[in-house]
Design an enzyme around this catalytic site. Structure first.
Site, short mmCIF file in Angstrom:
data_model
loop_
_atom_site.label_atom_id
_atom_site.label_comp_id
_atom_site.label_asym_id
_atom_site.label_seq_id
_atom_site.Cartn_x
_atom_site.Cartn_y
_atom_site.Cartn_z
CE LYS A 14 -72.17 68.67 19.43
NZ LYS A 14 -73.63 68.72 19.46
N GLY A 104 -76.47 65.93 14.90
CA GLY A 104 -76.33 66.66 16.16
C GLY A 104 -75.16 66.20 16.99
N GLY A 108 -69.02 66.54 11.22
CA GLY A 108 -68.16 67.29 10.30
C GLY A 108 -67.14 68.13 11.06
CG ASP A 142 -70.58 72.47 17.37
OD1 ASP A 142 -70.89 73.38 18.16
OD2 ASP A 142 -71.41 71.70 16.84
P1 ATP Z 1 -73.52 69.74 14.47
O1 ATP Z 1 -73.75 68.80 15.60
O2 ATP Z 1 -72.19 70.49 14.57
O3 ATP Z 1 -74.70 70.64 14.18
P2 ATP Z 1 -74.07 67.60 12.70
O4 ATP Z 1 -73.41 66.42 13.34
O5 ATP Z 1 -75.54 67.75 12.93
O6 ATP Z 1 -73.31 68.90 13.16
P3 ATP Z 1 -72.61 67.00 10.32
O7 ATP Z 1 -72.51 65.52 10.43
O8 ATP Z 1 -71.41 67.79 10.62
O9 ATP Z 1 -73.85 67.56 11.16
O10 ATP Z 1 -73.12 67.27 8.82
C1 ATP Z 1 -73.84 68.40 8.43
C2 ATP Z 1 -73.70 68.58 6.91
O11 ATP Z 1 -72.36 68.96 6.63
C3 ATP Z 1 -73.97 67.31 6.13
O12 ATP Z 1 -75.18 67.47 5.44
C4 ATP Z 1 -72.79 67.15 5.17
O13 ATP Z 1 -73.16 67.10 3.83
C5 ATP Z 1 -71.87 68.34 5.43
N1 ATP Z 1 -70.48 67.95 5.68
C6 ATP Z 1 -69.38 68.63 5.32
N2 ATP Z 1 -68.27 68.03 5.73
C7 ATP Z 1 -68.64 66.92 6.40
C8 ATP Z 1 -67.92 65.89 7.05
N3 ATP Z 1 -66.59 65.86 7.11
N4 ATP Z 1 -68.63 64.92 7.65
C9 ATP Z 1 -70.00 64.95 7.62
N5 ATP Z 1 -70.72 65.88 6.99
C10 ATP Z 1 -70.05 66.88 6.37
#
Ligand code: ATP
Length: 297
Positions: A14, A104, A108, A142
């Site tokens: 997203k 962002g 995950g 989210d």
């Molecule tokens: P958001 O936009 O919801 O804040 P994000 O995209 O910034 O999330 P993610 O890619 O979800 O962040 O990753 C955040 C942390 O979660 C990473 O440091 C990772 O180690 C951990 N993590 C746990 N499960 C997952 C997964 N399936 N994919 C990616 N990271 C994961």
């Protein structure tokens, strides 16, 4: 289900077309007002499962630095599905990550949502849509949005979602950067800059309404004019690679560009594919790895 069955899911990332924070974390969380938008850039999540004696989960991932145990949101989603449905399942999850990690873009969270959807399908939908959404909200802010996708206004911690009319299919260039941003740190920076966030909703109401109107009308120029992310002011000055990526997108023909979530990923919106391709080539010359994507309606 006695025989092991499986399915491959697209877990879409997203972007936030709008992200404001309306209160400080004094009540336990920062209240947000956001318009989240699914994009075609996705992880591939393969889930196979069979009813077992007890819950057993195995997870593998193409990226070596992603935890494959109970720290992984996809793993937690499988545990939660088994608990909520009362089904002791043996589950195997394979993640092929393409969404920038910690960027962002809810990478995950979308994997977690895909696992919930897949397991519910594979076991004949023991959970209703409402039960799935409630489980998703327990797992992370989210995740309810990731379950539903498309375009939605998200409030509360982000878990209260309301679909939004949207006729604009946006051509995007998504630009990850190697600079990391931890979400708690990003909120701490916001707290320092904005205090208690008083009056923000009223202050930004006209812009938010204009953005909703532009989405409903499919008015790309109106969308890019009214996009907003409160995190940009505090994060971009501290993340020069992301700030530069935004600048490059705009100088190479994007009609709008913004950071997604708490960053550092930025995205540019383009009027046509030709300009997007040229911008992509220009960003590559500057050492970035931009990815083409579209919004999902
Ligand atoms: P958001 O936009 O919801 O804040 P994000 O995209 O910034 O999330 P993610 O890619 O979800 O962040 O990753 C955040 C942390 O979660 C990473 O440091 C990772 O180690 C951990 N993590 C746990 N499960 C997952 C997964 N399936 N994919 C990616 N990271 C994961």
């Amino acid at each position: 289900m006695e025989k092991k069955v499986g399915m491959e899911m697209r877990a879409n990332g997203k972007i936030n077309l709008y992200l404001d924070v309306l209160s400080d974390g004094a009540s336990g969380f920062h209240e947000i007002q956001s318009i989240m938008q699914s994009v075609s850039l996705c992880d591939r999540v393969t889930v196979s499962a069979v009813r077992g004696q007890d819950v057993r989960i195995r997870l593998s991932c193409n990226l070596p630095y992603i935890p494959c145990d109970a720290r992984n949101i996809a793993y937690k989603a499988a545990e939660l599905f088994c608990a909520e449905s009362g089904i002791p399942a043996e589950v195997h999850i394979r993640l092929q990550k393409r969404i920038p990690v910690a960027g962002g873009m809810a990478g995950g969270s979308t994997d977690g949502a895909a696992v919930l959807r897949a397991l519910n399908k594979l076991f004949g939908e023991p959970l209703t849509t409402e039960q799935l959404l409630a489980a998703a909200a327990k797992l992370g802010s989210d995740i309810p949005f990731c379950l539903c996708g498309k375009t939605a206004v998200c409030t509360g911690r982000g878990e209260v979602i309301e679909p939004v009319e949207n006729r604009a299919k946006l051509l995007l260039l998504i630009v990850p950067s190697r600079e990391s941003v931890s979400t708690p740190w990003a909120y701490a920076e916001l707290d320092k800059a904005f205090g208690d966030f008083a009056g923000r909703k009223a202050q930004n109401a006209a812009r938010f309404d204009a953005l909703c109107t532009a989405l409903a009308a499919g008015d790309t120029a109106g969308i890019t004019k009214n996009m907003y992310n409160i995190f940009e002011d505090v994060i971009l000055p501290k993340r020069p690679q992301a700030a530069r990526a935004k600048e490059l997108l705009l100088t190479h023909g994007a009609i709008g560009a913004m950071m997604s979530g708490s960053g550092p990923t930025v995205f540019g919106v383009f009027d046509d594919d030709d300009t997007r391709k040229k911008a992509e080539a220009a960003l590559k010359k500057h050492g970035y790895y931009p990815k083409q994507a579209e919004t999902i309606l």
